[in-house]
Scaffold this motif. Structure first.
Motif, PDB file in Angstrom:
ATOM      1  N   MET A   1      30.730  30.388  35.787  1.00 28.01           N
ATOM      2  CA  MET A   1      31.752  30.744  34.806  1.00 28.01           C
ATOM      3  C   MET A   1      31.631  32.223  34.452  1.00 28.01           C
ATOM      4  O   MET A   1      30.547  32.738  34.193  1.00 28.01           O
ATOM      5  N   LEU A   2      32.779  32.901  34.450  1.00 26.64           N
ATOM      6  CA  LEU A   2      32.795  34.301  34.054  1.00 26.64           C
ATOM      7  C   LEU A   2      32.693  34.412  32.538  1.00 26.64           C
ATOM      8  O   LEU A   2      33.268  33.608  31.800  1.00 26.64           O
ATOM      9  N   GLU A   3      31.968  35.415  32.062  1.00 27.87           N
ATOM     10  CA  GLU A   3      31.881  35.658  30.625  1.00 27.87           C
ATOM     11  C   GLU A   3      33.211  36.230  30.148  1.00 27.87           C
ATOM     12  O   GLU A   3      33.695  37.233  30.666  1.00 27.87           O
ATOM     13  N   LEU A   4      33.821  35.573  29.158  1.00 26.23           N
ATOM     14  CA  LEU A   4      35.102  35.990  28.607  1.00 26.23           C
ATOM     15  C   LEU A   4      34.865  36.906  27.414  1.00 26.23           C
ATOM     16  O   LEU A   4      34.174  36.544  26.458  1.00 26.23           O
ATOM     17  N   LEU A   5      35.470  38.093  27.440  1.00 28.55           N
ATOM     18  CA  LEU A   5      35.284  39.088  26.394  1.00 28.55           C
ATOM     19  C   LEU A   5      36.527  39.272  25.532  1.00 28.55           C
ATOM     20  O   LEU A   5      36.445  39.777  24.420  1.00 28.55           O
ATOM     21  N   LEU A   6      37.704  38.897  26.065  1.00 22.75           N
ATOM     22  CA  LEU A   6      38.951  38.998  25.306  1.00 22.75           C
ATOM     23  C   LEU A   6      39.954  38.030  25.905  1.00 22.75           C
ATOM     24  O   LEU A   6      40.057  37.901  27.124  1.00 22.75           O
ATOM     25  N   ASP A   7      40.708  37.363  25.032  1.00 27.71           N
ATOM     26  CA  ASP A   7      41.834  36.526  25.457  1.00 27.71           C
ATOM     27  C   ASP A   7      42.883  36.617  24.352  1.00 27.71           C
ATOM     28  O   ASP A   7      42.826  35.890  23.366  1.00 27.71           O
ATOM     29  N   ALA A   8      43.821  37.548  24.509  1.00 27.73           N
ATOM     30  CA  ALA A   8      44.823  37.776  23.462  1.00 27.73           C
ATOM     31  C   ALA A   8      46.003  38.532  24.048  1.00 27.73           C
ATOM     32  O   ALA A   8      45.832  39.413  24.893  1.00 27.73           O
ATOM     33  N   ASP A   9      47.208  38.186  23.570  1.00 28.43           N
ATOM     34  CA  ASP A   9      48.428  38.926  23.913  1.00 28.43           C
ATOM     35  C   ASP A   9      48.639  39.046  25.420  1.00 28.43           C
ATOM     36  O   ASP A   9      49.106  40.077  25.913  1.00 28.43           O
ATOM     37  N   GLY A  10      48.298  37.993  26.151  1.00 22.88           N
ATOM     38  CA  GLY A  10      48.483  38.004  27.597  1.00 22.88           C
ATOM     39  C   GLY A  10      47.405  38.725  28.370  1.00 22.88           C
ATOM     40  O   GLY A  10      47.456  38.791  29.599  1.00 22.88           O
ATOM     41  N   LEU A  11      46.419  39.290  27.667  1.00 14.97           N
ATOM     42  CA  LEU A  11      45.327  40.029  28.300  1.00 14.97           C
ATOM     43  C   LEU A  11      44.053  39.210  28.318  1.00 14.97           C
ATOM     44  O   LEU A  11      43.712  38.526  27.341  1.00 14.97           O
ATOM     45  N   LEU A  12      43.332  39.301  29.412  1.00 12.32           N
ATOM     46  CA  LEU A  12      41.979  38.762  29.519  1.00 12.32           C
ATOM     47  C   LEU A  12      41.043  39.909  29.854  1.00 12.32           C
ATOM     48  O   LEU A  12      41.399  40.820  30.613  1.00 12.32           O
ATOM     49  N   ALA A  13      39.850  39.874  29.305  1.00 11.61           N
ATOM     50  CA  ALA A  13      38.784  40.776  29.729  1.00 11.61           C
ATOM     51  C   ALA A  13      37.584  39.921  30.078  1.00 11.61           C
ATOM     52  O   ALA A  13      37.185  39.051  29.292  1.00 11.61           O
ATOM     53  N   VAL A  14      37.038  40.139  31.256  1.00 12.67           N
ATOM     54  CA  VAL A  14      35.892  39.362  31.717  1.00 12.67           C
ATOM     55  C   VAL A  14      34.788  40.315  32.163  1.00 12.67           C
ATOM     56  O   VAL A  14      35.012  41.510  32.395  1.00 12.67           O
ATOM     57  N   HIS A  15      33.602  39.744  32.283  1.00 15.59           N
ATOM     58  CA  HIS A  15      32.425  40.497  32.719  1.00 15.59           C
ATOM     59  C   HIS A  15      32.209  40.197  34.201  1.00 15.59           C
ATOM     60  O   HIS A  15      31.850  39.085  34.561  1.00 15.59           O
ATOM     61  N   LYS A  16      32.447  41.195  35.050  1.00 15.83           N
ATOM     62  CA  LYS A  16      32.288  41.011  36.494  1.00 15.83           C
ATOM     63  C   LYS A  16      30.829  41.182  36.897  1.00 15.83           C
ATOM     64  O   LYS A  16      30.212  42.197  36.579  1.00 15.83           O
ATOM     65  N   PRO A  17      30.268  40.230  37.630  1.00 14.61           N
ATOM     66  CA  PRO A  17      28.903  40.422  38.136  1.00 14.61           C
ATOM     67  C   PRO A  17      28.873  41.453  39.253  1.00 14.61           C
ATOM     68  O   PRO A  17      29.856  41.640  39.980  1.00 14.61           O
ATOM     69  N   ALA A  18      27.754  42.123  39.400  1.00 12.26           N
ATOM     70  CA  ALA A  18      27.563  43.032  40.531  1.00 12.26           C
ATOM     71  C   ALA A  18      27.556  42.223  41.822  1.00 12.26           C
ATOM     72  O   ALA A  18      27.077  41.084  41.859  1.00 12.26           O
ATOM     73  N   GLY A  19      28.122  42.794  42.874  1.00 10.23           N
ATOM     74  CA  GLY A  19      28.126  42.146  44.174  1.00 10.23           C
ATOM     75  C   GLY A  19      29.304  41.236  44.428  1.00 10.23           C
ATOM     76  O   GLY A  19      29.382  40.612  45.496  1.00 10.23           O
ATOM     77  N   LEU A  20      30.238  41.161  43.480  1.00  8.15           N
ATOM     78  CA  LEU A  20      31.412  40.293  43.616  1.00  8.15           C
ATOM     79  C   LEU A  20      32.661  41.155  43.761  1.00  8.15           C
ATOM     80  O   LEU A  20      32.934  42.018  42.930  1.00  8.15           O
ATOM     81  N   LEU A  21      33.434  40.916  44.823  1.00  9.17           N
ATOM     82  CA  LEU A  21      34.705  41.616  44.993  1.00  9.17           C
ATOM     83  C   LEU A  21      35.694  41.195  43.916  1.00  9.17           C
ATOM     84  O   LEU A  21      35.693  40.038  43.477  1.00  9.17           O
ATOM     85  N   VAL A  22      36.554  42.131  43.493  1.00  3.21           N
ATOM     86  CA  VAL A  22      37.630  41.757  42.576  1.00  3.21           C
ATOM     87  C   VAL A  22      38.659  40.910  43.317  1.00  3.21           C
ATOM     88  O   VAL A  22      39.116  39.881  42.822  1.00  3.21           O
ATOM     89  N   HIS A  23      39.021  41.323  44.522  1.00  6.33           N
ATOM     90  CA  HIS A  23      39.930  40.550  45.379  1.00  6.33           C
ATOM     91  C   HIS A  23      39.636  40.954  46.816  1.00  6.33           C
ATOM     92  O   HIS A  23      38.986  41.990  47.067  1.00  6.33           O
ATOM     93  N   PRO A  24      40.068  40.191  47.807  1.00  6.20           N
ATOM     94  CA  PRO A  24      39.787  40.563  49.198  1.00  6.20           C
ATOM     95  C   PRO A  24      40.340  41.936  49.525  1.00  6.20           C
ATOM     96  O   PRO A  24      41.420  42.321  49.060  1.00  6.20           O
ATOM     97  N   SER A  25      39.578  42.698  50.301  1.00  5.88           N
ATOM     98  CA  SER A  25      39.999  44.036  50.706  1.00  5.88           C
ATOM     99  C   SER A  25      40.161  44.074  52.218  1.00  5.88           C
ATOM    100  O   SER A  25      39.852  43.108  52.923  1.00  5.88           O
ATOM    101  N   ARG A  26      40.607  45.226  52.690  1.00 12.01           N
ATOM    102  CA  ARG A  26      40.775  45.407  54.133  1.00 12.01           C
ATOM    103  C   ARG A  26      39.443  45.235  54.857  1.00 12.01           C
ATOM    104  O   ARG A  26      39.383  44.671  55.942  1.00 12.01           O
ATOM    105  N   MET A  27      38.361  45.691  54.221  1.00 13.85           N
ATOM    106  CA  MET A  27      37.036  45.623  54.846  1.00 13.85           C
ATOM    107  C   MET A  27      36.424  44.235  54.714  1.00 13.85           C
ATOM    108  O   MET A  27      35.554  43.868  55.493  1.00 13.85           O
ATOM    109  N   ASP A  28      36.844  43.475  53.698  1.00 17.67           N
ATOM    110  CA  ASP A  28      36.257  42.152  53.439  1.00 17.67           C
ATOM    111  C   ASP A  28      37.344  41.091  53.383  1.00 17.67           C
ATOM    112  O   ASP A  28      37.355  40.242  52.485  1.00 17.67           O
TER     113      ASP A  28
END
Length: 224
Positions: A1-28
């Motif tokens: 589970m990702l740590e949730l830091l904000l959930d308001a007005d359509g916005l979420l803020a989460v704590h990304k762990p090191a070593g995790l892609l945000v989304h697939p890239s051309r290289m990955d």
């Protein structure tokens, strides 16, 4: 589970762990375990990331729940209205306690700079702590020096912090692209951990809301 830091007005803020892609890239492109897939499973809907963090970087990341929020908050990020502070561990001791790196950057760091548009880029920094380990990584030097910096990029150019730190002569520890491989390997063995030592620490939204993602326990050895 990702740590949730904000959930308001359509916005979420989460704590990304090191070593995790945000989304697939051309290289990955083969990578299926990403922050976006985890977040969408956790919150049960499609989400849109509002800015990037490199795979090796940990810390605060903003996501939008809907297209209207993505357009509104994406404009904040694009126009530099979101203030971001990072923690970074860099090679060597800066000569000053604070400063500004003002150095244009080519748009795409994965292509030769020559022939590309040079984009305005400034990065503020402040030295929080100077460190030294009894570890020989350069001939003639009995110890290895590093500094913990607080960094504020004024734009969001790709790899801006990493490229500016290299330009200043203080590359990030653990940066395989812009850093020093032998030093990175020696310090990874000494510290017992191999990672890019960059953490998205604090963020202020245009409406004054302030968010913070506390760095992981591996940072305790550097933070007084």
């Amino acid at each position: 589970m990702l740590e949730l830091l904000l959930d308001a007005d359509g916005l979420l803020a989460v704590h990304k762990p090191a070593g995790l892609l945000v989304h697939p890239s051309r290289m990955d492109a083969h990578e299926h375990d990403t922050l976006l897939t985890r977040a969408e499973a956790q919150f049960g809907q499609r989400l849109q990331p509002l800015h990037r963090l490199d795979k090796g970087t940990s810390g605060l990341l903003l996501l939008a729940r809907d297209s209207a929020t993505a357009a509104r908050a994406g404009a904040w990020v694009r126009d530099g209205l979101v203030i971001k502070h990072y923690l970074a561990l860099v090679r060597g001791w800066p000569a000053a306690d604070a400063g500004l790196i003002d150095h244009p950057l080519a748009r795409d760091p994965e292509r030769p700079s020559q022939g590309q548009p040079q984009l305005e880029a400034q990065t503020r920094w402040c030295c929080l702590r100077r460190l030294a380990w009894p570890l020989v990584t350069r001939p003639g030097f009995a110890d290895t020096r590093a500094a913990l910096l607080r960094i504020e990029p004024l734009q969001g150019r790709r790899h801006q912090i990493r490229r500016h730190c290299k330009h200043a002569g203080h590359p990030l520890i653990g940066d395989a692209t812009h850093g020093k491989g032998a030093l990175n390997r020696a310090l990874a063995a000494h510290l017992g951990l191999s990672r890019l030592w960059l953490h998205a620490w604090r963020l202020q939204l245009p409406d004054g809301r302030r968010l913070q993602a506390d760095p992981g326990p591996e940072w305790n050895q550097f933070i007084a």
